[in-house]
Design a protein around this motif. Structure first.
Motif, PDB file in Angstrom:
ATOM      1  N   PRO A  45       0.838  -1.210   0.000  1.00 56.97           N
ATOM      2  CA  PRO A  45       0.000   0.000   0.000  1.00 56.97           C
ATOM      3  C   PRO A  45       0.868   1.253   0.000  1.00 56.97           C
ATOM      4  N   ILE A  46       0.557   2.159  -0.907  1.00 58.74           N
ATOM      5  CA  ILE A  46       1.297   3.423  -1.017  1.00 58.74           C
ATOM      6  C   ILE A  46       0.401   4.534  -0.477  1.00 58.74           C
ATOM      7  N   ALA A  47       0.927   5.333   0.433  1.00 63.12           N
ATOM      8  CA  ALA A  47       0.114   6.357   1.086  1.00 63.12           C
ATOM      9  C   ALA A  47      -0.271   7.467   0.108  1.00 63.12           C
ATOM     10  N   GLY A  48      -1.476   8.010   0.308  1.00 65.29           N
ATOM     11  CA  GLY A  48      -1.928   9.167  -0.450  1.00 65.29           C
ATOM     12  C   GLY A  48      -1.702  10.446   0.346  1.00 65.29           C
ATOM     13  N   ILE A  49      -1.630  11.586  -0.357  1.00 64.59           N
ATOM     14  CA  ILE A  49      -1.351  12.873   0.284  1.00 64.59           C
ATOM     15  C   ILE A  49      -2.423  13.873  -0.113  1.00 64.59           C
ATOM     16  N   LEU A  50      -3.041  14.544   0.857  1.00 67.65           N
ATOM     17  CA  LEU A  50      -4.028  15.581   0.575  1.00 67.65           C
ATOM     18  C   LEU A  50      -3.316  16.869   0.175  1.00 67.65           C
ATOM     19  N   ILE A  51      -3.659  17.384  -0.984  1.00 66.32           N
ATOM     20  CA  ILE A  51      -3.105  18.651  -1.468  1.00 66.32           C
ATOM     21  C   ILE A  51      -4.225  19.682  -1.528  1.00 66.32           C
ATOM     22  N   THR A  52      -4.028  20.799  -0.865  1.00 70.07           N
ATOM     23  CA  THR A  52      -4.976  21.912  -0.865  1.00 70.07           C
ATOM     24  C   THR A  52      -4.213  23.187  -1.218  1.00 70.07           C
ATOM     25  N   ALA A  53      -4.901  24.298  -1.171  1.00 71.80           N
ATOM     26  CA  ALA A  53      -4.238  25.579  -1.432  1.00 71.80           C
ATOM     27  C   ALA A  53      -3.114  25.840  -0.426  1.00 71.80           C
ATOM     28  N   ASP A  54      -3.227  25.235   0.761  1.00 73.14           N
ATOM     29  CA  ASP A  54      -2.217  25.483   1.798  1.00 73.14           C
ATOM     30  C   ASP A  54      -0.861  24.876   1.490  1.00 73.14           C
ATOM     31  N   ASN A  55      -0.848  23.751   0.744  1.00 71.64           N
ATOM     32  CA  ASN A  55       0.440  23.077   0.488  1.00 71.64           C
ATOM     33  C   ASN A  55       0.726  22.810  -0.981  1.00 71.64           C
ATOM     34  N   VAL A  56      -0.112  23.300  -1.870  1.00 70.05           N
ATOM     35  CA  VAL A  56       0.033  22.960  -3.286  1.00 70.05           C
ATOM     36  C   VAL A  56       1.378  23.401  -3.852  1.00 70.05           C
TER      37      VAL A  56
END
Length: 286
Positions: free
Chosen positions: A271-282
């Motif tokens: 399993p490969i982890a997913g990462i949440l990308i928002t305006a804060d870290n894009v």
């Protein structure tokens, strides 16, 4: 694993979802580079567009060629039974990448932990909605393991928070995502969030919402972390996406296949982890 441990004449075949998809281009490039690093010939048999019949034919041709191993990023994970039976008879190991294939001969699956990653997306949507609104989910194809997991992660989080959820199959087609978004936004004013199981579908939803003058009122979340979607996030059009580590997926699938070719064990699931990308870290990912 060093290249010295691998016979110089080994050949592995790869067939991914398509060559016209940014995510899959990354998987193929990473797999090809890892094979080259290991001193193994890499034969990319991916079709230019998603075509389950053409992909099954590619697997059959790879078996006829007598390759030493096969990596499959399936268009339709239900399409390979006879082909995989033949691969088993020929002693050709098979690794799946991104989407599981329900066949005893597929010894290893390398994929994003889709359910966990989509749960992150679902929690983000719930937090942004603040208790109000319906969630529209634009899904992949019926019975597709990856798409189902992405749907379920968001659906479970949203329903647990009391939101109504509308799910529509779109077969990973951007035109369907655009049409579905247009139709539901016109008929259901309660929709406040849209989740697309694939990033180009999220961009289609952005376009549809923008055309209706409703973009500013919506939370729109995709899945993949494609460059165009990162631009949309940075410009305030798309709210978020889940980034898949397609480089790691390509590398690990080759490494697992080579272990199997050598007669060694490979993990049944990586399993490969997913990462949440928002305006804060894009900006970190552009």
């Amino acid at each position: 694993m060093s290249s010295a441990a691998i016979a110089a004449d080994l050949r592995i075949a790869y067939t991914g979802y398509s060559t016209d998809n940014t995510f899959w281009i990354g998987v193929a490039n990473a797999a090809s580079e890892e094979a080259e690093r290991q001193g193994v010939e890499f034969i990319d048999m991916t079709a230019s567009s998603p075509d389950a019949a053409a992909q099954k034919d590619a697997v059959d041709r790879a078996i006829d060629m007598g390759v030493d191993g096969i990596i499959i990023g399936s268009v339709d994970n239900r399409a390979f039974d006879s082909s995989l039976d033949n691969a088993a008879t020929a002693g050709i190991p098979v690794v799946a990448v991104d989407t599981g294939i329900d066949h005893s001969h597929v010894a290893s699956l390398v994929q994003t932990d889709n359910l966990a990653a989509a749960s992150i997306a679902g929690d983000y949507i719930v937090g942004e909605l603040g208790g109000e609104g319906t969630v529209l989910i634009l899904g992949g194809s019926a019975g597709h393991q990856t798409g189902n997991a992405r749907r379920d992660g968001v659906l479970i989080a949203a329903e647990a928070a009391g939101h109504e959820v509308i799910f529509q199959i779109c077969d990973w087609q951007d035109a369907c995502a655009f049409e579905t978004t247009t139709n539901f936004l016109q008929s259901n004013p309660d929709i406040k969030a849209i989740f697309s199981a694939w990033d180009p579908g999220a961009l289609a939803a952005v376009s549809a919402a923008d055309a209706l003058g409703k973009l500013d009122d919506l939370v729109i979340v995709g899945f993949d972390g494609n460059p165009a979607n990162l631009v949309a996030i940075s410009e305030g059009e798309q709210s978020a996406t889940i980034k898949q580590d397609n480089t790691q997926m390509g590398v690990q699938s080759v490494q697992n296949l080579l272990n199997l070719i050598k007669g060694e064990e490979a993990p049944a699931l990586v399993p490969i982890a997913g990462i949440l990308i928002t305006a804060d870290n894009v900006a970190e990912f552009q």
